[in-house]
Every structure is written in structure tokens, then in C-alpha cells.
Write a protein that holds these residues in place. Structure first.
Motif, short mmCIF file in Angstrom:
data_model
loop_
_atom_site.label_atom_id
_atom_site.label_comp_id
_atom_site.label_asym_id
_atom_site.label_seq_id
_atom_site.Cartn_x
_atom_site.Cartn_y
_atom_site.Cartn_z
N LEU A 170 -35.78 -60.28 23.87
CA LEU A 170 -36.30 -59.88 22.55
C LEU A 170 -37.62 -59.13 22.67
O LEU A 170 -37.93 -58.27 21.86
CB LEU A 170 -36.48 -61.11 21.66
N ILE A 171 -38.48 -59.50 23.67
CA ILE A 171 -39.84 -58.94 23.69
C ILE A 171 -40.09 -57.95 24.82
O ILE A 171 -41.18 -57.37 24.90
CB ILE A 171 -40.86 -60.09 23.78
N ALA A 172 -39.12 -57.72 25.72
CA ALA A 172 -39.37 -56.83 26.85
C ALA A 172 -39.73 -55.44 26.35
O ALA A 172 -39.19 -54.96 25.39
CB ALA A 172 -38.13 -56.77 27.74
N GLU B 238 -36.27 -50.28 28.05
CA GLU B 238 -37.05 -49.43 27.17
C GLU B 238 -37.57 -50.23 25.97
O GLU B 238 -36.96 -51.21 25.55
CB GLU B 238 -36.20 -48.26 26.67
N ASP B 239 -38.70 -49.74 25.43
CA ASP B 239 -39.23 -50.31 24.19
C ASP B 239 -38.28 -50.00 23.03
O ASP B 239 -37.73 -48.90 22.96
CB ASP B 239 -40.58 -49.68 23.84
N PRO B 240 -38.10 -50.93 22.11
CA PRO B 240 -37.40 -50.55 20.87
C PRO B 240 -38.28 -49.57 20.11
O PRO B 240 -39.50 -49.72 20.06
CB PRO B 240 -37.26 -51.88 20.12
N PRO B 241 -37.70 -48.53 19.51
CA PRO B 241 -38.51 -47.52 18.81
C PRO B 241 -39.19 -48.14 17.59
O PRO B 241 -38.66 -49.06 16.98
CB PRO B 241 -37.50 -46.46 18.42
N LEU C 75 -51.51 -49.24 12.69
CA LEU C 75 -52.24 -50.18 13.52
C LEU C 75 -51.34 -51.34 13.95
O LEU C 75 -51.43 -51.83 15.07
CB LEU C 75 -53.46 -50.71 12.75
N ALA C 76 -50.44 -51.76 13.07
CA ALA C 76 -49.53 -52.85 13.41
C ALA C 76 -48.63 -52.45 14.58
O ALA C 76 -48.32 -53.28 15.45
CB ALA C 76 -48.69 -53.23 12.20
N ASP C 77 -48.19 -51.17 14.62
CA ASP C 77 -47.38 -50.70 15.74
C ASP C 77 -48.17 -50.79 17.05
O ASP C 77 -47.64 -51.19 18.08
CB ASP C 77 -46.93 -49.26 15.50
#
Length: 797
Positions: free
Chosen positions: A17-19, A123-126, A135-137
Motif C-alpha cells: 500500500l505504501i511503497a 512506482e509511486d501511485p500518481p 502541500l499535502a501531496d
């Protein structure tokens, strides 16, 4: 980032979930990396652990350079040159294996090999809105990167081959033997910025330094149908990164309880010293436990000690109390009864015991270590336990203890305590009284009660709402009470509420807080001889003295002028100015500046209360006269005009000036004139043979100066004087007379803040006779007398 304590169950799903992706390193000064080594005597293993996401990301992007140096041979340190020559590059541009190669590890460790692969390459989720990042991103990105780094380091710790695939481990088999000691360098070098480099260092290690790991120490804490295994991870920091917990029912055959390595992560600002593993146990079930730590090289350490747990029974709902019915057969015997605890509890009780104390809430001691049989519900107290507080203890068959509330046991008593003695009191503030009396020595004393009255024969009212247990009491006297004295009594009470006679009455006079009537200071006027004052003394009966005070207006400090005792008042009622419109009782002849002053009169009574008269302002009489000009002196002085031969002139003029000041010329000064060609050697010899006086030398020198410098020599008069009255001093007015003319105002010079003054009069001529006098003037209108008049004859050269 803060991670709350949790165990690595369900770790894989959480990682998916967090990778997140790998970022770019920005600043090598922020990097940090730990390096550890291990040897089994055949090869050396090196592990490095980037301690931040930024360090790990930089190593993955730019690669690692692994170097080795030899520091010692047979425990002898090598020279700097030998160490430099021994430098060996073991790996260049070491980076993580390609993503596809990680599949080779799945047969060896499918779980953590997969975790390592995801941490490096998933990869990061977009973001929800890639065109408008918030800022939250950025915060999510940072949090995900830190978790990716944490989990990646954990995966590398579980298997050394996983660490090698992640470019976090290396095995060095090419060592020369156990006589050599090495040190390893791990470098991150940015090829685009050659000056930007980060280096981490290993400790020294050789094949003789075989690594041994400590055995953890645990202890077990039993609970109801459960138990806890506890140890201190900080004792093994830098050695073990995770732990395995094992359980056995026979103490021989153990099985691992945790499916994944056990770690304890805590909040940064709330570190926890202990790690805890909880296991459920059936009631009465016994189990054995041990743990082993896992190192950064994926190796287990030795087992800990073995500790045992047994599942405990829960406590029973037992309410224990001593019945208030107490059977007293004599003054020396009492029976306790707790028959309210029914017989149905007998099978669950192991026995009863009693505790006694002189105080209701502390210092309880066991009466008898032996237990009273569980079927009994009463107990005869021994005589030594009477007049005591008692608690009853019940222990159930499972070892739990239950206690009753405290109960006071004492025999029947109708004898009152002794009458309190030694009652005394004092005011500790203007309104608070401290009462004290002797402590009562009766054995069964409970305390005291205090009473107050406005009169010795009036009704006394109780002050204490309940019995007080100390022989001291504080009473606040209301300031509105209009009485001269307060009266007190005290009695003693025992635990059977028998009361003693009241103590002797204590009378405390009421303190006097009322100030005396003020004096009437009705005359404060300036006169030629000082400040004239008159007043009427206070008529207060308890007056002790009057104090007359003065201060300069605008200042804080009052100065006492008079301190008049009551018995001396008649000495100050005499009118010093008979026949005038107003009386004068005292003249303050103190020399005062011409400023405004305030006067007041204080009156004190015998309780140190005081009153103050109204203040009256006055300015002392001013005749204008201030100081006297003293030590006036006038003399002439030669000085040169435009002259090239200034040394000769100055030599002669300075000696003339010195004579005019002190009437003396030293022979050595004349010798100085010879060396400067003012007089010749033969002239000096002639003067010496004639045994010339200072006046002779002076007359000759004046003549010689006229011969040499008459065309350029000037003369002036110097007036000097002393004046010490500095207050508001402004200027001096100089008066001059020439050749017998009338003395007239000549010059005004500004005064300086010094006591010695001078004036140079350059407007004089040879052959004149000049007379001088002067007056000082002050800014407040004051002045001095005119000084004496002095004259000076200027030589006709």
C-alpha cells in the motif's frame, strides 16, 4: 516521522500500500550511514545501512565505491605511506541488482526478497491532480519515502544475500590471513560534481576478530490467562535489529511464535525502554519462553535465558469487612467478628490474617504470620492490640489477597483525658493568632477542641468543627471587631468522645491598628536665619514621639530634622519670635540650596502606628551671595611672536615665567641657558663668582631677552584664582584698571566645572601698571563678593 509501536504481522500487505519511488539526493552534508562488519575466520562481511532516505537514494542513483586499507600487521600499526600503498578498490559503481534478478532470491527468501524488490522498483501511485500539486501531496511523498526506506532496510537485515542484491552488503574473501587488520571505506560520489562526496568508515577488523553475539536477557510477567515476555532492546542496539520469540510446553522442544521478525518501533519523542511480547495462556497452563536476536547480516544470535509462565486465575469478587458489632468482655479483651462473609466462601479462602497500627492509614504490621482457618469468622485480640486500628486480610486459594477497611478497636472507657495545660498565644500577623499548648499524654487521646469568647465571663463559642490532632491552632481576628481582648479555652477528647475539663482561660490583648491623630504643622516660612516652623502636637493619648522631616522637592529621601519624645514636647512650645503675627517653635538653620523643600511631621503611638501631617513647601531665603573668590594671583609672562629661533626664546621665557610664579631660579636652569646660547659661559661664570641670587639671575635674564628678542617679544598678564561654589556657576566678570585709571568692567569669561580658574590678558603694553579684580555670577541669580584688587608692573623693555 513518528511510528507507533507495532509488530510486523501482515507486513507484506502493508508495504504494497505504501511503497513509493526513489528520489534524488540533494545535499551530502545531510547524509549519514552506519557500517558494520562480521567475520567467521574465513572471510569478512561488510554491511552498510543508510540512515536516511536521502542517503539511500543517493547510493542507489550514483552507486557505491568500496575500498579497503591495511592498518596493522601482527598488531603493529603501519605507517601512513604503507597504509596509502595498501589501498585496494574492491568494488566500483556498486548499485542494486536489476529488478528481474531479484527473482533468483525468491527460492531462498520469497517474502523479504519481494519486499526489497518493491521498495526499490515499484512506482509511486500518481497524485490525484498531477497538474496542480499541493502541500499535502508533498507531505505524502515525504512520508512514503521514509516508510519505503525503513522497510527496505528491514528487508536487508533479514538475509545477507538480500542486502548484497540491494547494494548494501559485500563479502570480502580476498584477505591475506589472520595477521592482517583492515578498514573499509564506503563512498558515494556524484560524477557530475567531483568535489561532492560522502564517505562512511568501518571499524578495524581481521580474521582473528571472529564475531560473537550476546545472549539476550528476558523475564516473564504472569497475568490472568496470559503472560508477557519483556526485554530491553537498547542493551543490544547496533547488534540486533529484530527478534524471534519461541515457546515450549516441556522446556525442550520450542516453536517460533512470530511469523515475521519482531520489532518494536516507538515515537521519537516518547522512547520506550522495554519491548513486550504478550501470549495467551489457559488458567493453570505452564509454558517456557526464550528469544533470539537477528543481526544486520541476517544471522541469529544465541538464545536468551528460558523463563516460565503460568496462566493465572482471575481474582474473585470478594468484599471483606469487619462487623461493627464488637464484643468486649473487659478493659483488656476484645473479639473481632466478620461473620457477614458467608460460609459459601470457605472453599475459596486459604485463610485469614490481621494487621494492626497506631494510625488509621499507615504503618500496619502483621499480628501473626500464621493464617486463621478459612472456616472461622471471629478472633480474640490479645490485650497488647487494644486501642489499635485493625485490618483483616483474606487470601484465596489462588494466592490473591483481599483487605478490609481499617477498624478502631478499643475497650469501653468513661474516664476523660487530663485537662490541657500550657495554653499560650501570640499574633503572627496583624490579624492572625497562633495558639499552642502542651501535648496531652493520655494514651487514647484523639485530639482537641478550641473555644473563643469576647470576655472572660461571656459565652465561649467552639472554633473547631471537628477534633484536631495537633496542639496548635490558628485564629483569624476580624478587623471589624471592636474589642480590646480575645479569650480562648481548649479541651482534650479521647476516642470514646470523653472530654476533659477546659484549660485555663488565655487572654490576648487586641493589637492597636489605629493611627494617632496627626500633628498640625501650621507654619513653614523662610527667614534670614533659616526655615521658621511652628506646630501643634498630636493630642493622641498613646503618642510616643513626633518626628519633623525635610526633603528636597522632587526627591525620594526624607531627612529627619527633629525627633521629639513625648516628655520633651514642652521644650518646643516656646515662641521664638514674640510680638510677630505668627509663632515660631523651631528654626531649621541647616545651609540649604536655593531650591524648594517639603516639610512634614510624623506622630508615632506605642504600637508603632503613625500619622503624617500635610506637607508644606518652602524656598529658603536668598540674599544672592554664594561663594568667595580666593587665592587671586596676577603676573606677567613673555611670549614670542613670529620667530624662527624659538628654542632659545622658549628656554629663556620659561625660566622667567617660573621665577614669576615661585621666586626661584635653579642654577641648573642657568646652565641650560648656556647650552642653548642664551648667555655665554663667561657670563655664567661671572654670575656664579658673584654669588648671585635668583633675583640677580632674573634681572640679567630679562635684560638678555630684551637684547635678543625685543623686536619679537610680547608680554601678557595671567590672572588665576580659586572658586569652589559650583552650583549653577555661569561666568566670571573681570575688572581692570590701567596706570591708575578707574577700575572698570573689562571681560566676561565662561566658567568651567573646576575649582581653579585662569584668564590671559594679551592687551597690555610694556611699562604699564595693571590692576585686576573679579566677581562670580551664578545661573540662579547668585553672585560672589568682588575679589581683592591686585596690581602688576609690566617691565619697560
Amino acid at each position: 516521522m513518528k511510528y507507533l509501536q507495532y509488530y510486523y504481522y501482515g507486513l507484506i500487505g502493508f508495504i504494497i500500500l505504501i511503497a513509493n519511488g526513489i528520489g534524488n539526493a540533494q545535499n551530502f552534508s545531510d547524509f549519514d550511514m552506519a557500517v558494520r562488519t562480521y567475520t567467521d575466520g574465513n572471510s569478512i562481511l561488510i554491511r552498510w545501512m543508510p540512515e536516511t532516505y536521502e542517503t539511500w537514494s543517493a547510493g542507489n542513483e550514483f552507486g557505491y565505491k568500496l575500498e579497503r586499507i591495511t592498518t596493522h600487521v601482527n598488531d603493529t600499526a603501519l605507517s601512513a605511506t604503507q597504509i596509502a600503498d595498501s589501498r585496494t578498490i574492491l568494488m566500483q559503481n556498486l548499485k542494486p541488482y536489476r529488478e528481474s534478478l531479484f527473482d533468483r532470491l525468491f527460492e531462498e527468501d520469497s517474502t523479504y526478497a519481494h519486499v526489497a524488490k518493491m521498495c526499490l522498483y515499484q512506482e509511486d501511485p500518481p497524485p490525484a491532480n498531477s497538474s496542480n500539486l499541493s502541500l499535502a501531496d508533498a507531505v505524502d511523498k515525504q512520508d512514503n519515502n521514509e516508510i519505503r526506506h525503513l522497510v527496505g532496510m528491514f528487508a536487508a537485515d533479514q538475509n545477507f544475500n538480500i542486502a548484497r542484491y540491494m547494494a548494501l552488503g559485500y563479502e570480502d574473501p580476498c584477505v591475506d590471513g589472520d595477521a592482517y587488520t583492515y578498514q573499509y571505506f564506503i563512498r558515494i560520489l556524484d560524477p557530475q560534481e567531483p568535489d561532492s562526496i560522502y564517505t562512511a568508515y568501518s571499524p578495524n577488523i581481521g580474521l582473528r576478530d571472529t564475531t560473537s553475539f550476546p545472549s539476550p536477557e528476558i523475564y516473564a510477567k504472569p497475568g490472568v490467562q496470559k503472560g508477557e515476555i519483556i526485554w530491553e532492546p537498547e542493551n543490544y542496539a547496533g547488534i540486533y535489529n529484530s527478534y524471534d520469540i519461541e515457546k515450549s510446553f516441556d522446556g525442550v522442544n520450542f516453536e517460533q511464535l512470530n511469523p515475521h521478525p519482531f520489532v518494536q518501533l516507538v515515537e521519537e519523542d516518547r522512547p520506550t525502554r522495554f519491548a513486550t511480547y504478550e501470549d495467551s495462556l489457559a488458567v493453570g497452563e505452564q509454558a517456557y519462553y526464550r528469544i533470539t536476536g537477528r543481526t544486520s547480516f541476517g544471522m541469529p544470535g544465541p538464545y536468551s535465558n528460558i523463563d516460565t509462565l503460568v496462566g493465572l486465575h482471575p481474582r474473585i469478587s470478594l468484599f471483606l469487612s469487619i462487623d461493627t458489632a464488637i464484643f468486649t468482655t473487659s478493659d483488656t479483651h476484645a473479639t473481632l467478628d466478620w461473620s457477614s462473609l458467608g460460609s459459601e466462601w470457605t472453599d475459596t479462602i486459604a485463610g485469614f490474617r490481621l494487621y494492626i497500627s497506631d494510625q488509621s492509614n499507615q504503618n500496619y504490621k502483621l499480628l501473626d504470620e500464621n493464617y486463621i482457618h478459612p472456616s472461622l469468622r471471629s478472633f480474640d485480640l490479645p490485650p497488647t492490640s487494644l486501642r489499635q486500628y485493625v485490618k483483616l486480610e483474606a487470601r484465596d486459594v489462588h494466592g490473591y489477597d483481599y483487605y478490609s477497611t481499617a477498624f478502631l478497636v478499643q475497650p469501653k472507657d468513661i474516664t476523660p483525658p487530663h485537662k490541657p495545660t500550657g495554653l499560650s498565644g501570640k499574633y503572627i500577623t496583624e490579624s492572625q493568632i497562633e495558639l499552642k499548648w502542651d501535648e496531652n499524654t493520655d494514651r487514647d487521646i484523639q485530639g482537641y477542641r478550641v473555644f473563643v469568647s469576647n470576655g472572660r465571663n461571656k459565652t465561649f463559642v467552639e472554633l473547631t468543627e471537628k477534633v484536631i490532632n495537633q496542639p496548635i491552632y490558628y485564629y483569624e481576628v476580624g478587623l471589624e471587631m471592636e474589642i480590646d481582648s480575645v479569650y480562648f479555652e481548649v479541651l482534650a477528647a479521647d476516642f470514646r468522645e470523653n472530654y476533659s475539663e477546659r484549660s485555663d482561660v488565655l487572654c490576648l490583648p487586641r493589637p492597636d491598628h489605629i493611627a494617632p491623630d496627626p500633628a498640625n504643622l501650621y507654619r513653614v516660612e523662610s527667614g534670614f536665619d533659616g526655615i521658621q516652623l511652628a506646630w501643634n502636637f498630636s493630642e493622641a493619648r498613646d503618642r510616643v514621639n513626633h518626628i519633623l522631616q525635610r526633603r528636597m522637592k522632587g526627591t525620594a529621601k526624607w531627612v529627619t530634622v527633629l525627633d521629639i519624645e513625648k516628655g520633651d514636647e514642652h521644650l518646643y512650645e516656646i515662641n521664638l519670635t514674640p510680638g510677630e503675627l505668627s509663632a515660631t517653635h523651631f528654626i531649621d538653620s541647616t545651609e540649604l540650596n536655593i531650591r524648594e523643600y517639603e516639610y512634614r511631621m510624623l506622630c508615632y503611638d506605642d504600637s508603632d502606628n503613625f500619622s503624617v501631617s500635610p506637607r508644606i513647601v518652602v524656598t529658603p531665603y536668598d540674599d544672592g551671595l554664594r561663594g568667595e573668590v580666593q587665592n587671586l594671583n596676577v603676573r606677567y609672562q613673555f611670549y614670542r611672536g613670529e620667530l624662527t629661533d624659538s628654542v632659545r626664546f622658549d628656554a629663556g621665557a620659561s625660566i622667567i615665567d617660573s621665577f614669576l610664579i615661585n621666586d626661584t631660579i635653579m642654577r641648573s636652569n642657568i646652565e641650560f641657558l648656556v647650552s642653548n646660547n642664551v648667555i655665554t659661559q663667561s657670563e655664567y661664570d661671572s654670575l656664579s663668582q658673584l654669588q648671585s641670587t635668583s633675583q640677580d639671575y632674573f634681572d640679567f635674564l630679562v635684560m638678555r631677552m630684551v637684547e635678543l628678542f625685543s623686536d619679537v617679544m610680547n608680554v601678557r598678564v595671567i590672572c588665576s584664582w580659586d572658586y569652589s561654589h559650583m552650583h549653577a556657576l555661569r561666568e566670571f566678570e573681570i575688572y581692570r584698571s590701567v596706570n591708575g585709571s578707574t577700575l572698570r568692567t573689562y571681560f566676561t569669561t565662561d566658567a568651567q566645572p573646576v575649582t581653579q580658574h585662569a584668564f590671559f590678558d594679551d592687551d597690555v603694553r610694556k611699562g604699564w601698571t595693571c590692576s585686576y579684580s573679579l566677581i562670580a555670577y551664578h545661573g540662579d541669580g547668585g553672585f560672589s563678593n568682588m575679589s581683592t584688587e591686585l596690581s602688576i608692573d609690566i617691565p619697560d623693555y
